[in-house]
Design a protein around this motif. Structure first.
Motif: not given
Length: 92
Positions: A42, A45, A50
């Motif tokens: 989590q 993300t 990135k």
């Protein structure tokens, strides 16, 4: 109670803010903590940067700066470390 925040000029993808003053004094409504513990999936993300893989691309390890001292500590960084310590290692 409303707090006025100022963004600190820290490079990279981290957005760290400093509370400057109280805009509307009164009853505190309970602010969300700046750092919350998340599982690795989590957290990756939710990251602003990135991240496609976790890897260190040197064979002999990472270079270490030996001139760094603990005699002076950045107060903003120390506050951030305290929040991370409370979120991840605090007693539950």
């Amino acid at each position: 109670m409303t707090t006025v925040f100022k963004r600190l000029p820290i490079g990279g993808g981290a957005s760290i803010f400093k509370a400057l003053k109280t805009y509307r004094p009164g009853v505190a409504t309970g602010a969300a903590p700046a750092v919350t513990a998340l599982p690795v999936g989590q957290a990756l993300t939710a990251a602003k940067t990135k991240i496609s893989f976790l890897e260190v691309d040197v064979l002999k390890g990472l270079p270490v700066r030996k001139d760094i001292s603990t005699k002076t500590i950045d107060p903003y960084f120390a506050a951030y470390i305290r929040d991370v310590d409370a979120a991840y290692f605090g007693k539950k």
